[in-house]
Enzyme design. Structure first.
Site, short mmCIF file in Angstrom:
data_model
loop_
_atom_site.label_atom_id
_atom_site.label_comp_id
_atom_site.label_asym_id
_atom_site.label_seq_id
_atom_site.Cartn_x
_atom_site.Cartn_y
_atom_site.Cartn_z
N ASN A 51 0.80 -1.23 0.00
CA ASN A 51 0.00 0.00 0.00
C ASN A 51 0.83 1.28 0.00
OD1 ASN A 51 -1.60 -2.04 2.26
ND2 ASN A 51 -2.57 -1.57 0.30
N VAL A 77 1.12 6.98 0.12
CA VAL A 77 0.49 5.97 0.97
C VAL A 77 -0.98 5.82 0.59
CG1 VAL A 77 -0.22 5.48 3.34
CG2 VAL A 77 2.06 6.40 2.90
N CYS A 78 -1.43 4.57 0.49
CA CYS A 78 -2.84 4.27 0.26
C CYS A 78 -3.44 3.84 1.59
CB CYS A 78 -3.00 3.17 -0.79
SG CYS A 78 -4.72 2.70 -1.09
N LEU A 79 -4.14 4.77 2.24
CA LEU A 79 -4.70 4.50 3.56
C LEU A 79 -6.05 5.21 3.65
CD1 LEU A 79 -4.11 3.17 6.29
CD2 LEU A 79 -2.98 5.29 7.00
N ASP A 103 -5.85 -3.84 -2.33
CA ASP A 103 -5.97 -2.44 -2.77
C ASP A 103 -4.57 -1.84 -2.86
OD1 ASP A 103 -7.05 0.02 -3.43
OD2 ASP A 103 -7.40 0.62 -1.34
#
Length: 207
Positions: A98, A106-108, A140
């Protein structure tokens, strides 16, 4: 209700008072770097009660693969912070499904989609980022190669995470320029690509 500028000052001060090293950029509080240490392993005790009398205790241990690593994390606060979420990115490299390997983005969800003014920068560094590293979400991904490897071969994935920590997440790395941090990336790519063509395909899984 405090103004965005007052809240920004207060949140950065709380970070500093909590022993985080904060390095401001251009002498302002809109953009700065924070020294972030990888979280230790996390253990959860889950209580399951089976009707009517049986009780089962399940202990889940999440390995602290990033423990001992040190990262410089770039924080950019928009003018409307805390009503708009901060932008968070790793400066030195990290191998994680992620986190974009090139940009460090960052994918959060809690930052990108579910942000609330009730959250602050301490939440980001003491809760959100540690949880991201302990519980990656390969469904994801921002790094398709890492996500695919994690799902196909967890042992090899764990090893590659540790290699990145050894190579890029030491004290000297956060003191160096981004260009210096990038050196040696070719070496890891060559080492990992030698044994499996599947990994090459996985690298294109994330559009």
């Amino acid at each position: 209700m405090s103004s965005p500028s007052k809240r920004r000052e207060m949140d950065v001060m709380k970070l500093m008072m909590s022993d985080y090293t904060v390095e401001t950029i251009n002498d302002g509080l809109n953009e700065f770097n924070v020294e972030f240490h990888g979280p230790k392993e996390s253990t959860f005790l889950i209580l399951r009660i089976l009707f009517p009398h049986n009780v089962i205790y399940v202990c889940n241990v999440f390995m602290g693969l990033y423990e001992g690593g040190i990262w410089k994390v770039r924080v950019e606060l928009p003018d409307a912070y805390p009503y708009k979420s901060p932008s968070i990115g790793f400066v030195n490299k990290i191998y994680h499904p992620n986190v974009d390997e090139l940009s460090g983005s960052v994918c959060l969800d809690v930052i990108n989609q579910s942000w609330s003014p009730m959250f602050d920068l301490l939440n980001v560094f003491e809760v959100f980022l540690p949880q991201l590293l302990l519980y990656p979400n390969p469904s994801d991904p921002l790094n398709g190669d890492a996500a695919s490897l994690m799902m196909k071969d967890r042992k090899q994935y764990d090893q590659k995470v540790k290699e990145y920590c050894e190579r890029y997440a030491k004290r000297e790395n956060i003191s160096n320029s981004t260009a210096e941090v990038d050196s040696g990336d070719e070496e890891i790519s060559e080492e990992e690509s030698g044994g499996s063509s599947d990994d090459d395909i996985a690298g294109h899984a994330d559009p």
